[in-house]
Write a protein that holds these residues in place. Structure first.
Motif, PDB file in Angstrom:
ATOM      1  N   UNK A   1       0.892  -0.825   0.107  1.00  0.00           N
ATOM      2  CA  UNK A   1      -0.140   0.048  -0.172  1.00  0.00           C
ATOM      3  C   UNK A   1       0.926   0.757  -0.292  1.00  0.00           C
ATOM      4  N   UNK A   2       2.291   1.163   0.875  1.00  0.00           N
ATOM      5  CA  UNK A   2       2.996   2.529   1.102  1.00  0.00           C
ATOM      6  C   UNK A   2       3.490   3.096  -0.767  1.00  0.00           C
ATOM      7  N   UNK A   3       3.574   1.706  -0.788  1.00  0.00           N
ATOM      8  CA  UNK A   3       4.594   1.318  -2.728  1.00  0.00           C
ATOM      9  C   UNK A   3       3.519   2.276  -3.128  1.00  0.00           C
ATOM     10  N   UNK A   4       2.357   1.575  -3.756  1.00  0.00           N
ATOM     11  CA  UNK A   4       0.796   2.379  -4.143  1.00  0.00           C
ATOM     12  C   UNK A   4       0.846   3.313  -3.889  1.00  0.00           C
ATOM     13  N   UNK A   5       1.114   4.103  -2.946  1.00  0.00           N
ATOM     14  CA  UNK A   5       0.792   5.783  -2.247  1.00  0.00           C
ATOM     15  C   UNK A   5       1.972   6.356  -3.023  1.00  0.00           C
ATOM     16  N   UNK A   6       2.944   6.308  -3.053  1.00  0.00           N
ATOM     17  CA  UNK A   6       4.037   6.873  -3.529  1.00  0.00           C
ATOM     18  C   UNK A   6       4.614   6.767  -5.111  1.00  0.00           C
ATOM     19  N   UNK A   7       3.867   6.065  -5.651  1.00  0.00           N
ATOM     20  CA  UNK A   7       3.919   6.278  -7.014  1.00  0.00           C
ATOM     21  C   UNK A   7       3.088   7.454  -7.859  1.00  0.00           C
ATOM     22  N   UNK A   8       2.296   7.683  -6.886  1.00  0.00           N
ATOM     23  CA  UNK A   8       0.859   9.234  -7.080  1.00  0.00           C
ATOM     24  C   UNK A   8       1.449  10.564  -6.160  1.00  0.00           C
ATOM     25  N   UNK A   9       2.426  10.282  -5.414  1.00  0.00           N
ATOM     26  CA  UNK A   9       3.056  11.143  -5.026  1.00  0.00           C
ATOM     27  C   UNK A   9       4.105  11.892  -5.399  1.00  0.00           C
TER      28      UNK A   9
ATOM     29  N   UNK B   1       5.352  -1.726 -11.002  1.00  0.00           N
ATOM     30  CA  UNK B   1       5.402  -2.439 -12.341  1.00  0.00           C
ATOM     31  C   UNK B   1       6.225  -4.152 -12.836  1.00  0.00           C
ATOM     32  N   UNK B   2       7.463  -4.068 -11.968  1.00  0.00           N
ATOM     33  CA  UNK B   2       7.985  -5.449 -11.288  1.00  0.00           C
ATOM     34  C   UNK B   2       7.193  -6.365 -10.927  1.00  0.00           C
ATOM     35  N   UNK B   3       6.439  -5.810  -9.805  1.00  0.00           N
ATOM     36  CA  UNK B   3       5.700  -6.882  -9.307  1.00  0.00           C
ATOM     37  C   UNK B   3       4.306  -7.342  -9.444  1.00  0.00           C
TER      38      UNK B   3
ATOM     39  N   UNK C   1      12.459   8.861  -5.430  1.00  0.00           N
ATOM     40  CA  UNK C   1      11.669   7.879  -5.105  1.00  0.00           C
ATOM     41  C   UNK C   1      10.346   7.278  -5.590  1.00  0.00           C
ATOM     42  N   UNK C   2       9.714   7.921  -5.800  1.00  0.00           N
ATOM     43  CA  UNK C   2       7.874   8.063  -6.668  1.00  0.00           C
ATOM     44  C   UNK C   2       8.675   7.741  -8.146  1.00  0.00           C
ATOM     45  N   UNK C   3       9.577   7.432  -8.816  1.00  0.00           N
ATOM     46  CA  UNK C   3       9.860   6.315 -10.245  1.00  0.00           C
ATOM     47  C   UNK C   3      10.254   5.591  -9.795  1.00  0.00           C
ATOM     48  N   UNK C   4      10.861   5.271  -8.228  1.00  0.00           N
ATOM     49  CA  UNK C   4      11.297   3.786  -7.726  1.00  0.00           C
ATOM     50  C   UNK C   4      10.402   3.467  -7.499  1.00  0.00           C
TER      51      UNK C   4
END
Length: 280
Positions: A34-42, A250-252, A241-244
């Motif tokens: 969930x933290x990973x998904x939030x950071x994609x749009x942060x 995408x990796x997952x 961090x957002x790009x990572x």
């Protein structure tokens, strides 16, 4: 009556404890995702705020704006990792069968050699294998990357398939041979379908080991063989961090899709190879 009630309370208490442990494990998996998904749009999320200060889809637009490059990158990574997983299962199947079903001189030595990549430090192994591959002309090549990934993933496949071979045994296969089947047909129609879950596990483990290799891919590929991790890891080590996180998501997603494809193929194959016991 009191004993029955005590047992019932103990059983209920045990079930509650198991459910708590399961929920804790689920949270340990779900919360990081969930933290990973939030950071994609942060764009900005500074401590101690519980929610991001600035939201932005810049990272997603930047990465998926290069669709051609991304598709090529995903394609090369999936092809390399899928090739490694299939080769690992093929070689691992023969090795596991020899180690569990046959008695020969040097069997213990072969088992030790099959686990040797576990025991040798990765840095020592990488430096030694790079020199060898350069002498063989496999440096900076896809074949070299596949081969070095195969060496790393093979112990996982061998170990999993050995456990499966021990569980299945050879009794049913011997009965098929008594009924008239040749050894190869008996193995393919009796033993192999029973090993389907283990084969899927070995395919999945070998795939993820190959797909997540960074150092060996960089060293043997020389930077000319591009895989997903070669592009992703530098972002993980940077401030983007957002790009990572977009790359990690995408990796997952790609990994889960490939796992689903593996499971579908194995199930289709096993349904078409049901044991019929007609060997005449």
């Amino acid at each position: 009556m009191k004993c029955i009630k005590c047992r019932k309370y103990k059983k209920n208490g045990r079930n509650i404890g198991i459910n708590i442990v399961i929920m804790a494990l689920v949270l340990l998996i779900v919360l990081p995702m969930l933290n990973l998904l939030i950071w994609t749009v942060t764009e900005r999320w500074a401590w101690p705020d519980l929610l991001p200060q600035v939201y932005s889809a810049r990272a997603i637009e930047e990465i998926f704006g290069r669709r051609g490059e991304m598709l090529k990158l995903f394609g090369s990574s999936v092809v390399i990792s899928a090739s490694v997983s299939v080769l690992s299962v093929g070689v691992g199947m023969m090795t596991a069968r020899a180690l569990t079903c046959c008695k020969f001189r040097g069997r213990d030595a072969l088992y030790f050699l099959s686990l040797l990549p576990f025991l040798v430090p990765a840095t020592v192994f990488a430096m030694g294998i790079q020199i060898t591959f350069l002498k063989w002309g496999l440096g900076n090549s896809v074949a070299g990357v596949i081969l070095v990934h195969l060496i790393c993933s093979l112990p996982y496949a061998v170990r999993l398939l050995m456990d499966g071979m021990r569980a299945v045994g050879t009794k049913l296969e011997e009965q098929a041979q008594v009924l008239g089947a040749d050894p190869f047909r008996a193995f393919c129609t009796v033993t192999l379908p029973l090993l389907t879950p283990v084969i899927l596990s070995a395919l999945s483990m070998s795939y993820i080991v190959s797909f997540s290799q960074y150092f060996l891919t960089l060293l043997i590929g020389g930077g000319t063989v591009k895989t997903f991790t070669i592009v992703m890891v530098p972002y993980l080590q940077s401030d983007s961090r957002n790009i990572a996180c977009v790359y990690s998501t995408a990796f997952l997603a790609v990994t889960l899709l490939v796992f689903g494809a593996f499971e579908w193929m194995i199930r289709c194959w096993s349904k078409g190879n049901v044991v019929k016991y007609d060997f005449g």
